[in-house]
Design an enzyme around this catalytic site. Structure first.
Site, PDB file in Angstrom:
ATOM      1  CD  GLU A 224      -3.149  -1.191   1.864  1.00  0.00           C
ATOM      2  OE1 GLU A 224      -3.649  -0.065   2.021  1.00  0.00           O
ATOM      3  OE2 GLU A 224      -3.729  -2.243   2.213  1.00  0.00           O
TER       4      GLU A 224
ATOM      5  CE  LYS B 236      -2.148   0.456  -3.703  1.00  0.00           C
ATOM      6  NZ  LYS B 236      -2.994  -0.738  -3.908  1.00  0.00           N
TER       7      LYS B 236
ATOM      8  NE  ARG C  84      -8.423  -6.439  -4.577  1.00  0.00           N
ATOM      9  CZ  ARG C  84      -7.693  -5.323  -4.510  1.00  0.00           C
ATOM     10  NH1 ARG C  84      -7.949  -4.298  -5.302  1.00  0.00           N
ATOM     11  NH2 ARG C  84      -6.677  -5.240  -3.663  1.00  0.00           N
TER      12      ARG C  84
END
Length: 276
Positions: A3, A52, A258
């Site tokens: 992350e 990211k 997800r």
């Protein structure tokens, strides 16, 4: 996938190792040989993280762009580098330090216009001082898409992943299926401030802790969390375990492709309106 806080920590580490120094670059694996040859001998001016994405800005308007993806990893050390082990995409070294990169999704050189194009397609990063929280909310407030998916969309909020999004929604008392257009301006301000705080703490500590001090194991008399991700959390990867606050069993479901986790007691779904 790391992350955003991890990438910000890497940017700071690389600046500490090589900032202001001339670096030699190579690609033991060979896949970045051309780029490494262009980079070698350049001075690293400054490093930067955006979501990211990791950026090394070198003198002469060359920028190294790295996205670690699922499998990318850095290793570094002092003195002479060891013999390359495995698929080392990029090796940087100076008189004092070395750095190896393995398995990234992206490792490339970008021109200034390409850097600007990258920034333009990313959303606001809660860890950046130049982030504008009004920009993501302008998109969220018009969307019927679940907040869970919107907050994971890197073109809306950059740097957030499953842990921060899952935990921020719990702390806000909102189920992950809440449509973006149902989020009030005040609700968004609370979520944004929470992301800034949680992610900033993770940069400083190197781990993700999302529980309030009075919910820590030592305060509640409960055993600490045992998980490869580390850190104390409310719902992430705690399916079927009791909620720290209300005792309800944490739920898990598939949302936007997800794994989503939530507490049915602390994040109740809104009641449907009855027809007259």
């Amino acid at each position: 996938m790391p992350e955003g806080h991890t990438v910000h920590r890497l940017a700071a580490r690389h600046q500490e190792l090589f900032g202001g120094e001339k670096v030699l670059a190579g690609s033991p694996q060979g896949r970045f040989a051309e780029g490494a040859a262009l980079l070698s001998g350049s001075v690293l001016d400054v490093t930067e993280a955006y979501g990211k994405h990791l950026l090394h800005h070198y003198a002469g308007d060359r920028t190294l762009h790295v996205h670690l993806g699922l499998y990318g990893k850095f290793a570094d050390g002092d003195g002479e580098p060891p013999e390359p082990v495995g698929q080392v995409r990029l090796r940087l070294r100076s008189d004092r330090h070395w750095l190896d990169l393995r398995g990234p999704t992206a490792c490339e050189l970008l021109s200034p216009p390409e850097v600007e194009a990258l920034r333009a397609r990313l959303g606001a990063d809660p860890l950046r001082a130049d982030a504008d929280p009004d920009a993501p909310y302008a998109r969220i407030r018009r969307s019927p898409t679940p907040l869970f998916a919107l907050l994971l969309d890197q073109s809306i909020v950059a740097g957030t992943g499953l842990i921060f999004v899952t935990e921020a929604l719990f702390r806000a008392g909102l189920p992950p299926t809440t449509p973006g257009r149902n989020l009030s301006p005040e609700g968004w301000q609370r979520i944004w401030a929470d992301l800034v705080e949680l992610m900033g703490t993770a940069v400083r500590t190197g781990r993700i802790d999302t529980v309030h001090p009075h919910h820590l194991p030592e305060a509640m008399g409960r055993p600490p969390r045992v998980d490869r991700h580390g850190g104390e959390v409310y719902v992430y990867r705690r399916a079927a375990l009791p909620c720290h606050l209300c005792g309800a069993a944490i739920l898990r479901g598939d949302l936007a492709g997800r794994n989503s986790y939530w507490c049915p007691g602390c994040q109740p779904a809104p009641r449907a309106r009855r027809r007259a």
